[in-house]
Motif scaffolding. Structure first.
Motif, PDB file in Angstrom:
ATOM      1  N   THR A 294      43.978  71.689  -6.390  1.00  0.00           N
ATOM      2  CA  THR A 294      43.072  70.552  -6.195  1.00  0.00           C
ATOM      3  C   THR A 294      41.716  71.055  -5.719  1.00  0.00           C
ATOM      4  N   VAL A 295      41.746  72.087  -4.874  1.00  0.00           N
ATOM      5  CA  VAL A 295      40.535  72.778  -4.439  1.00  0.00           C
ATOM      6  C   VAL A 295      40.744  74.278  -4.674  1.00  0.00           C
ATOM      7  N   ASP A 296      39.628  74.997  -4.835  1.00  0.00           N
ATOM      8  CA  ASP A 296      39.702  76.444  -5.048  1.00  0.00           C
ATOM      9  C   ASP A 296      39.838  77.211  -3.736  1.00  0.00           C
ATOM     10  N   GLY A 297      39.297  76.639  -2.655  1.00  0.00           N
ATOM     11  CA  GLY A 297      39.285  77.375  -1.404  1.00  0.00           C
ATOM     12  C   GLY A 297      39.037  76.493  -0.215  1.00  0.00           C
ATOM     13  N   GLN A 298      38.898  77.140   0.922  1.00  0.00           N
ATOM     14  CA  GLN A 298      38.675  76.439   2.181  1.00  0.00           C
ATOM     15  C   GLN A 298      37.965  77.392   3.129  1.00  0.00           C
ATOM     16  N   GLU A 299      37.586  76.888   4.306  1.00  0.00           N
ATOM     17  CA  GLU A 299      36.960  77.734   5.319  1.00  0.00           C
ATOM     18  C   GLU A 299      37.465  77.329   6.688  1.00  0.00           C
ATOM     19  N   ASN A 300      37.795  78.346   7.489  1.00  0.00           N
ATOM     20  CA  ASN A 300      38.335  78.151   8.828  1.00  0.00           C
ATOM     21  C   ASN A 300      38.206  79.452   9.611  1.00  0.00           C
ATOM     22  N   PRO A 301      38.383  79.400  10.926  1.00  0.00           N
ATOM     23  CA  PRO A 301      38.465  80.648  11.694  1.00  0.00           C
ATOM     24  C   PRO A 301      39.727  81.436  11.315  1.00  0.00           C
TER      25      PRO A 301
ATOM     26  N   TYR B 220      26.898  73.355   2.699  1.00  0.00           N
ATOM     27  CA  TYR B 220      27.683  73.992   1.637  1.00  0.00           C
ATOM     28  C   TYR B 220      27.200  73.571   0.264  1.00  0.00           C
ATOM     29  N   LYS B 221      26.770  72.352   0.139  1.00  0.00           N
ATOM     30  CA  LYS B 221      26.180  71.917  -1.140  1.00  0.00           C
ATOM     31  C   LYS B 221      24.934  72.740  -1.446  1.00  0.00           C
ATOM     32  N   GLY B 222      24.207  73.115  -0.397  1.00  0.00           N
ATOM     33  CA  GLY B 222      23.020  73.963  -0.567  1.00  0.00           C
ATOM     34  C   GLY B 222      23.361  75.334  -1.126  1.00  0.00           C
ATOM     35  N   PHE B 223      24.584  75.803  -0.897  1.00  0.00           N
ATOM     36  CA  PHE B 223      25.045  77.075  -1.458  1.00  0.00           C
ATOM     37  C   PHE B 223      25.584  76.914  -2.874  1.00  0.00           C
ATOM     38  N   GLY B 224      25.625  75.673  -3.365  1.00  0.00           N
ATOM     39  CA  GLY B 224      26.174  75.422  -4.705  1.00  0.00           C
ATOM     40  C   GLY B 224      27.676  75.179  -4.713  1.00  0.00           C
TER      41      GLY B 224
ATOM     42  N   LEU C 121      29.341  81.792  -4.589  1.00  0.00           N
ATOM     43  CA  LEU C 121      29.900  80.528  -4.092  1.00  0.00           C
ATOM     44  C   LEU C 121      29.668  79.375  -5.061  1.00  0.00           C
ATOM     45  N   LYS C 122      28.662  79.512  -5.927  1.00  0.00           N
ATOM     46  CA  LYS C 122      28.293  78.421  -6.832  1.00  0.00           C
ATOM     47  C   LYS C 122      29.468  78.011  -7.708  1.00  0.00           C
ATOM     48  N   GLY C 123      29.739  76.706  -7.681  1.00  0.00           N
ATOM     49  CA  GLY C 123      30.785  76.150  -8.528  1.00  0.00           C
ATOM     50  C   GLY C 123      32.180  76.178  -7.928  1.00  0.00           C
ATOM     51  N   LEU C 124      32.362  76.845  -6.789  1.00  0.00           N
ATOM     52  CA  LEU C 124      33.677  76.827  -6.153  1.00  0.00           C
ATOM     53  C   LEU C 124      33.909  75.449  -5.525  1.00  0.00           C
ATOM     54  N   LYS C 125      35.089  74.920  -5.745  1.00  0.00           N
ATOM     55  CA  LYS C 125      35.461  73.641  -5.145  1.00  0.00           C
ATOM     56  C   LYS C 125      36.173  73.953  -3.830  1.00  0.00           C
TER      57      LYS C 125
END
Length: 190
Positions: free
Chosen positions: A106-113, A83-87, A66-70
């Motif tokens: 603009t972002v590499d990914g996202q999180e949702n159900p 999430y910052k704690g995961f890098g 996860l480190k460095g993923l936007k």
């Protein structure tokens, strides 16, 4: 309600059964009562499901991946800090902007159900889906406390009742709400 922020802590619940046991038990029921002081009646817990991650860069097999993923996150301080704690490089963003942000990089990914990921068609712009189940996304049914009290006058705890012999089985407008021009109706029971 500030107390409900605790539910946003990653990996708080082992699984759905654990989440349901907590929310349907004394802890969740006590949380529901805290809405009363704010003028709301919290009726019940529901769910959006566990949140999972998608991204366009790489497979995520360990937390180090996860480190460095936007990643787009909700505008939620608990999520952002975790999430910052995961890098992860967090990018708070309103949901309607997410598909375009993913599409344009603009972002590499996202999180949702999963239902959100599928219905928003993120698979069209994301190569990797990781079933992290990192946050159980609870939902809550809430209504205005005054409207709830009015509904109590129409039936039992917001349920509906039939007025025998009047209105020939038609829905009965609740007295005060009808006078105020609002559309609360007590429907007859079958």
């Amino acid at each position: 309600m500030p107390d409900t922020k605790i539910l946003d802590v990653p990996f708080l619940f082992r699984d759905k059964a654990h989440a349901r046991a907590v929310l349907d038990g004394p802890i969740g029921q006590e949380m529901l009562t805290k809405f009363d002081s704010k003028g709301f009646k919290a009726l019940a817990w529901a769910e959006n499901g566990f949140r999972h991650m998608t991204n366009s860069k790489r497979s995520v097999n360990t937390p180090d991946d996860l480190k460095g993923l936007k990643m787009r996150t909700m505008e939620n301080p608990v999520h952002i800090a975790a999430y910052k704690g995961f890098g992860i490089i967090t990018t708070p963003m309103a949901f309607p902007e997410v598909f375009t942000a993913l599409q344009q990089g603009t972002v590499d990914g996202q999180e949702n159900p999963l239902p959100v990921i599928i219905s928003a068609k993120f698979d069209q712009v994301q190569k990797h889906l990781t079933l992290t189940g990192h946050v159980y996304s609870a939902a809550i049914f809430v209504m205005n406390k005054g409207s709830f009290r009015q509904a109590l006058g129409c039936g039992q705890a917001g349920l509906y009742r039939r007025r025998q012999g009047r209105h020939q089985g038609q829905p009965r407008p609740c007295g005060r709400r009808r006078r105020q021009g609002r559309g609360l109706t007590c429907a007859p029971r079958a």
